[in-house]
Design a protein around this motif. Structure first.
Motif, mmCIF file in Angstrom:
data_model
loop_
_atom_site.group_PDB
_atom_site.id
_atom_site.type_symbol
_atom_site.label_atom_id
_atom_site.label_comp_id
_atom_site.label_asym_id
_atom_site.label_seq_id
_atom_site.Cartn_x
_atom_site.Cartn_y
_atom_site.Cartn_z
ATOM 1 N N ASP A 74 -12.460 -4.809 -3.579
ATOM 2 C CA ASP A 74 -11.805 -5.112 -4.852
ATOM 3 C C ASP A 74 -11.186 -6.515 -4.800
ATOM 4 O OD1 ASP A 74 -10.698 -4.778 -7.372
ATOM 5 O OD2 ASP A 74 -9.023 -3.559 -6.646
ATOM 6 N N ASP A 75 -12.005 -7.532 -4.577
ATOM 7 C CA ASP A 75 -11.523 -8.883 -4.309
ATOM 8 C C ASP A 75 -10.972 -9.630 -5.518
ATOM 9 O OD1 ASP A 75 -13.981 -9.208 -5.521
ATOM 10 O OD2 ASP A 75 -14.798 -10.548 -3.993
ATOM 11 N N LYS A 76 -11.131 -9.084 -6.722
ATOM 12 C CA LYS A 76 -10.593 -9.749 -7.916
ATOM 13 C C LYS A 76 -9.257 -9.150 -8.345
ATOM 14 C CE LYS A 76 -15.008 -11.411 -9.500
ATOM 15 N NZ LYS A 76 -15.775 -10.942 -8.377
ATOM 16 N N ASN A 77 -8.741 -8.227 -7.562
ATOM 17 C CA ASN A 77 -7.473 -7.592 -7.891
ATOM 18 C C ASN A 77 -6.347 -8.639 -7.818
ATOM 19 O OD1 ASN A 77 -4.972 -5.945 -7.653
ATOM 20 N ND2 ASN A 77 -6.462 -4.286 -7.646
ATOM 21 N N PRO A 78 -5.468 -8.681 -8.824
ATOM 22 C CA PRO A 78 -4.391 -9.667 -8.785
ATOM 23 C C PRO A 78 -3.362 -9.397 -7.679
ATOM 24 C CG PRO A 78 -4.136 -8.207 -10.667
ATOM 25 C CD PRO A 78 -5.458 -7.897 -10.046
ATOM 26 N N ASN A 79 -3.341 -8.187 -7.168
ATOM 27 C CA ASN A 79 -2.415 -7.840 -6.087
ATOM 28 C C ASN A 79 -3.114 -8.112 -4.751
ATOM 29 O OD1 ASN A 79 -0.856 -6.606 -4.111
ATOM 30 N ND2 ASN A 79 -0.392 -4.818 -5.378
ATOM 31 N N PRO A 80 -2.679 -9.118 -3.995
ATOM 32 C CA PRO A 80 -3.330 -9.455 -2.726
ATOM 33 C C PRO A 80 -3.430 -8.272 -1.757
ATOM 34 C CG PRO A 80 -1.718 -11.134 -3.296
ATOM 35 C CD PRO A 80 -1.547 -10.009 -4.279
#
Length: 149
Positions: A74-80
Motif C-alpha cells: 500500500d505504497d500510496k497511503n498517506p500514513n508512512p
C-alpha cells in the motif's frame, strides 16, 4: 376423502412449482462473495460484518511489484506507517451499513491514490456490484463482476 385428495393435489402442485423453478444459488441475491474489479486487477471478498458489509483484497492480477520484485504494498497511503502493508489482505471498506434495498453506504479506501471516500455499493443484478465513491459533489464509480461464475 375429498379433503385428503385436495391436500395431496395441493402438495403435488407445490412440489411441481418447486421442481420447475430455476435453480439459483442463494448467494446470487446477496452482495457477499468474491468480486473482480472493473479493470480486472483485483479480487475483493465482500462479507457480512457488524450488521453491514466489509471488503478485503484477496487477490491481484499482478501480485509482485515489478520495481521491487516483492509483493505489492500500500505504497500510496498517506500514513508512512501503513505504506508497507501488503495489498493482499488490505481492507477497502468496513462497516458499510444498509441504506436501502440491496444498497450499503460508508467509506471506501482507494489504494490507487491512498484516499478514503464516501461510498455506496449496490447490487445491480446477481453478478454486478456497483461501487461508487464521492469527494464532495464529484462522484465516480465502476461495476465489479462476481468472480468464479
Amino acid at each position: 376423502m375429498s379433503c385428503r385428495f385436495g391436500t395431496i393435489v395441493a402438495n403435488l402442485a407445490i412440489l411441481a412449482a418447486l421442481l420447475g423453478a430455476p435453480a439459483t444459488p442463494a448467494q446470487a441475491s446477496e452482495a457477499t462473495g468474491v468480486w473482480l474489479t472493473q479493470a480486472g486487477d483485483a479480487r475483493v471478498r465482500v462479507s457480512k460484518c457488524g450488521g453491514g458489509l466489509c471488503g478485503v483484497v484477496v487477490g491481484l492480477r499482478d501480485p509482485i511489484d515489478p520495481a521491487t520484485g516483492k509483493p505489492q504494498v500500500d505504497d500510496k497511503n498517506p500514513n508512512p506507517a501503513l505504506r508497507k502493508r501488503p495489498m493482499i489482505g488490505l481492507p477497502l471498506f468496513g462497516g458499510m451499513q444498509p441504506s436501502g434495498p440491496n444498497r450499503w453506504s460508508g467509506q471506501i479506501y482507494n489504494a490507487d491514490d491512498g484516499s478514503t471516500y464516501v461510498s455506496h455499493v449496490s447490487l445491480a443484478g446477481p453478478d454486478t456490484l456497483k461501487v461508487e465513491g464521492c469527494m464532495g459533489a464529484l462522484c465516480g464509480g465502476e461495476n465489479w463482476t462476481r468472480a468464479g461464475r
